[in-house]
Enzyme design. Sequence first.
Site, short mmCIF file in Angstrom:
data_model
loop_
_atom_site.label_atom_id
_atom_site.label_comp_id
_atom_site.label_asym_id
_atom_site.label_seq_id
_atom_site.Cartn_x
_atom_site.Cartn_y
_atom_site.Cartn_z
N GLU A 1 0.87 -1.20 0.00
CA GLU A 1 0.00 0.00 0.00
C GLU A 1 0.90 1.24 0.00
O GLU A 1 1.79 1.38 0.84
CB GLU A 1 -0.96 0.06 1.20
CG GLU A 1 -1.88 1.27 1.00
CD GLU A 1 -2.89 1.53 2.10
OE1 GLU A 1 -2.98 0.76 3.06
OE2 GLU A 1 -3.61 2.55 1.97
N GLU B 1 5.10 5.16 3.48
CA GLU B 1 4.65 6.50 3.88
C GLU B 1 5.84 7.45 3.91
O GLU B 1 6.97 7.03 4.14
CB GLU B 1 4.04 6.47 5.28
CG GLU B 1 2.58 6.86 5.39
CD GLU B 1 2.12 8.10 4.66
OE1 GLU B 1 2.87 9.07 4.59
OE2 GLU B 1 0.98 8.10 4.15
N ASP C 1 -1.96 12.45 -3.81
CA ASP C 1 -1.84 13.83 -4.33
C ASP C 1 -3.09 14.69 -4.15
O ASP C 1 -3.68 15.16 -5.13
CB ASP C 1 -1.49 13.77 -5.84
CG ASP C 1 -0.25 12.94 -6.09
OD1 ASP C 1 0.75 13.16 -5.42
OD2 ASP C 1 -0.31 12.04 -6.97
N LYS D 1 -4.79 19.66 -7.80
CA LYS D 1 -5.41 20.74 -8.56
C LYS D 1 -4.63 22.04 -8.44
O LYS D 1 -4.58 22.83 -9.36
CB LYS D 1 -6.86 20.94 -8.09
CG LYS D 1 -7.81 20.06 -8.85
CD LYS D 1 -9.24 20.42 -8.60
CE LYS D 1 -9.69 19.86 -7.26
NZ LYS D 1 -11.14 19.96 -7.07
N ASP E 1 -10.73 11.15 -5.16
CA ASP E 1 -11.98 11.91 -5.14
C ASP E 1 -11.84 13.17 -5.99
O ASP E 1 -12.68 14.06 -5.93
CB ASP E 1 -12.37 12.29 -3.70
CG ASP E 1 -11.30 13.13 -3.03
OD1 ASP E 1 -10.12 13.02 -3.42
OD2 ASP E 1 -11.63 13.90 -2.11
N THR F 1 -11.10 4.69 3.87
CA THR F 1 -9.93 5.38 4.42
C THR F 1 -10.40 6.72 4.99
O THR F 1 -11.54 7.12 4.79
CB THR F 1 -8.86 5.64 3.33
OG1 THR F 1 -9.35 6.68 2.48
CG2 THR F 1 -8.55 4.41 2.52
N LYS F 2 -9.48 7.41 5.67
CA LYS F 2 -9.83 8.70 6.29
C LYS F 2 -10.27 9.70 5.21
O LYS F 2 -11.29 10.36 5.34
CB LYS F 2 -8.61 9.22 7.05
CG LYS F 2 -8.84 10.52 7.76
CD LYS F 2 -7.71 10.80 8.73
CE LYS F 2 -7.79 12.20 9.27
NZ LYS F 2 -7.13 13.18 8.39
N GLU G 1 -11.36 9.08 2.25
CA GLU G 1 -12.58 8.61 1.58
C GLU G 1 -13.81 9.02 2.39
O GLU G 1 -14.80 9.54 1.87
CB GLU G 1 -12.49 7.08 1.50
CG GLU G 1 -13.47 6.41 0.63
CD GLU G 1 -13.03 4.96 0.43
OE1 GLU G 1 -12.00 4.54 0.99
OE2 GLU G 1 -13.72 4.25 -0.31
#
Length: 344
Positions: free
Chosen positions: A40, A65, A115, A119, A151, A187-188, A190
């Site tokens: 992951e 991480e 990321d 944007k 997202d 996940t957090k 999400e």
Amino acid sequence: MNSSRFEDPIEAGEKLNSRSLPWPTDWRPLFGTERPLILEIGFGYGHYLVHLARTYPDHHVIGLEISNRCLSKVERWVKRAHLSSVRLIHSTAETALAHLFTPASLTQVHINFPDPWFKSRHEHRRLMQRDTLDVLVNRLAPDGLLYLATDISEYAEMSAELLAETPGLDNLYETPWVHQMPGRVMTKYERKAIAEGRPCYYFAYRRNQQPAHVIVEGRELIMPHVVLETPLSLEMLYERFQPFEYNENEMHIHFMQVFRGDHSLLFEVFVKEVTIEQRVALVLLQRQDHPTELTLQLSTLGYPRPTIGIHKAVSLLSKWLVDSHPETRVIKHTVQSELVNFVG
Ligand SMILES: C[S@@+](CC[C@H](N)C(=O)[O-])C[C@H]1O[C@@H](n2cnc3c(N)ncnc32)[C@H](O)[C@@H]1O
């Protein structure tokens, strides 16, 4: 490299780090047994990682991480939960994929909400891009799975295009992405996206039979060093030094400053390559038996890894020395000339 420093890092309570692990890493001694590997990338607060470990008890799970805070937090959780099949590594995905993993060694790769500042187009190098994806596909085992969630609609569009142009992967869905993935643990990020009414985009791809891009394993090169003869003293070279930079494609080398020591100069150098960033010290030593000769080498302070960028840095500093006086010349060197166009 001295292999003894890699023995039992877990026992020693050391944090695992792509700078100090062997390149490539033999995972068996780290886990104690051999099992299929799940990776992951950017596990954040670790809910998904812990879920992976519990869902696949016959696999080993590796989490990458770059945030120390997340690493410490999840490390405590993994310990408390006795999840012996999990190892957390302080590393960027780019460094780990290129240097730690061998081809076809991963059965699953999961990337969740990478990321988030995509944007705003910071300086930030985004995770989903051609060269990183090519290495990832190369590291996936036959039938290995790649899962991605985001997202950000533009990130989803960009990833869909990138993945569709990857012959080594087959889409498991009939559409580029889906908006629901039943059975998935949230996940957090999400949870936050859903609470704020943003749709999530889920991708699932399988490694097919098409050959992957041939990606050379990012093994270490030999330690570079150069022996030079010069009429200039270390003091004169110290006085002449001015910071300078070198940029070529995605390699950036910055000779930042010089420090004086006893019979030596120490150059602080920042070396940025696609797969790794290192701040190292190059040392210029006066040879005791030959005072007109100098040795230029990589200081072993910290965990410098002799990459192409480091060889290039040694080559550039050596050129600066040669250019500093017409009678300065290279006597011998171990720089990998064929890789960095050594000028000596
Ligand atoms: C937006 S957060 C998502 C965290 C978690 N996956 C989630 O969905 O809640 C992105 C995470 O990826 C990590 N990260 C960013 N760039 C990375 C890279 N190149 N390699 C590994 N991790 C990275 C960040 O530290 C951060 O924890």
